[in-house]
Design a protein around this motif. Sequence first.
Motif, PDB file in Angstrom:
ATOM      1  N   TYR B  92     -70.933  -1.220  25.670  1.00  0.00           N
ATOM      2  CA  TYR B  92     -70.068  -0.132  26.114  1.00  0.00           C
ATOM      3  C   TYR B  92     -68.618  -0.521  25.873  1.00  0.00           C
ATOM      4  O   TYR B  92     -68.143  -1.518  26.413  1.00  0.00           O
ATOM      5  N   CYS B  93     -67.895   0.279  25.088  1.00  0.00           N
ATOM      6  CA  CYS B  93     -66.467   0.073  24.949  1.00  0.00           C
ATOM      7  C   CYS B  93     -65.769   0.709  26.150  1.00  0.00           C
ATOM      8  O   CYS B  93     -65.972   1.890  26.443  1.00  0.00           O
ATOM      9  N   GLN B  94     -64.958  -0.078  26.832  1.00  0.00           N
ATOM     10  CA  GLN B  94     -64.298   0.411  28.040  1.00  0.00           C
ATOM     11  C   GLN B  94     -63.175   1.398  27.721  1.00  0.00           C
ATOM     12  O   GLN B  94     -62.724   2.133  28.605  1.00  0.00           O
ATOM     13  N   GLU B  95     -62.698   1.358  26.486  1.00  0.00           N
ATOM     14  CA  GLU B  95     -61.520   2.166  26.142  1.00  0.00           C
ATOM     15  C   GLU B  95     -61.873   3.479  25.463  1.00  0.00           C
ATOM     16  O   GLU B  95     -61.045   4.376  25.371  1.00  0.00           O
ATOM     17  N   LYS B 133     -70.365  -4.773  28.722  1.00  0.00           N
ATOM     18  CA  LYS B 133     -69.140  -3.996  28.832  1.00  0.00           C
ATOM     19  C   LYS B 133     -67.941  -4.809  28.369  1.00  0.00           C
ATOM     20  O   LYS B 133     -67.865  -6.004  28.662  1.00  0.00           O
ATOM     21  N   THR B 135     -64.342  -4.633  25.332  1.00  0.00           N
ATOM     22  CA  THR B 135     -63.521  -3.849  24.417  1.00  0.00           C
ATOM     23  C   THR B 135     -63.649  -4.376  22.998  1.00  0.00           C
ATOM     24  O   THR B 135     -63.785  -5.587  22.789  1.00  0.00           O
TER      25      THR B 135
END
Lengths: 140, 140
Positions: B92-95, B133, B135
């Motif tokens: 999962y990209c947090q951004e 999780k 970036t």
Amino acid sequence: MTTEEIRNKLTDRGLKVTPQRMAILEAIYNLKNHPTAENIIDYIKKMYPNIATGTVYKVLGVLVENRLIKKVTTEKDAMRYDGVMESHHHIYCQETELIKDYFDEELDELLQKYFEKKSLPGFKIEDIILQIKGTFQKQY
Amino acid sequence: MTTEEIRNKLTDRGLKVTPQRMAILEAIYNLKNHPTAENIIDYIKKMYPNIATGTVYKVLGVLVENRLIKKVTTEKDAMRYDGVMESHHHIYCQETELIKDYFDEELDELLQKYFEKKSLPGFKIEDIILQIKGTFQKQY
DNA sequence: ACTTATATGAGAATAATTCTTATTTAAGAA
DNA sequence: TTCTTAAATAAGAATTATTCTCATATAAGT
């Protein structure tokens, strides 16, 4: 978790201490099983019947942003919240709404070492959460 | 994934083959990045403008029940769907909204062995999904 | 106590999903 | 091929979860 400790969590983040915020944090710590916003609202309204729904959602957002609570992802539509900030995983019962916390330092070390060795190119890992899905055995 | 292969997935489960179901499965396979129901509806409406929103939600539910697709949990309100049924994890990209599939047999074996040794009392594990999780690094 | 930026309450608005019902259709039977 | 029928779909209303708006209230520093 004492009232004073909850208060400190807010002030440590530079957040104003309001009765609503105190009540919401207290609700999350007392309600086990990762409550939904609705669970939290019902719990708080017993003592504090005037709290506004929108305020609860607003505060939950603020608490997540300030890393005082976490969102717990599920396959249901309502978001659930977790007041435990120490690294841990979740055991999801497929037959009920139950989500149990799972703490395992040995596993965390294993994963940390594994992903040091096999790093994901171009990606900086910040957190790894296991979703352990299955069923609890019936008790006889 | 050919039309015939998609059709077989439905018949193998004893499901009636309808143009809507075919279109929805095809959309999920073609749309990368774990589409939402809305993504799927938009995609299908280009070719098939009369499809009803409710039908898409209904069919998605049927496909999940029949293990032809999976739900992907996120911290957002809209559910996302995954047509890849082989065991895998999610980055999962947090951004951004990006969720990448992560396949790693070595890791899966490691986890399987770990949880054989350290079984969770009273719980039968059916699946373990890592939510990784973090970036993605900016490209220069 | 005074000030002011921020938080809250109330309720409207929006977004995501589910439900209802009349109609259509897939697929097996004749 | 046509017939039959249980199941699927379209359309749109209804529900649920969440967000937004704005007037009022309040926490916390002065």
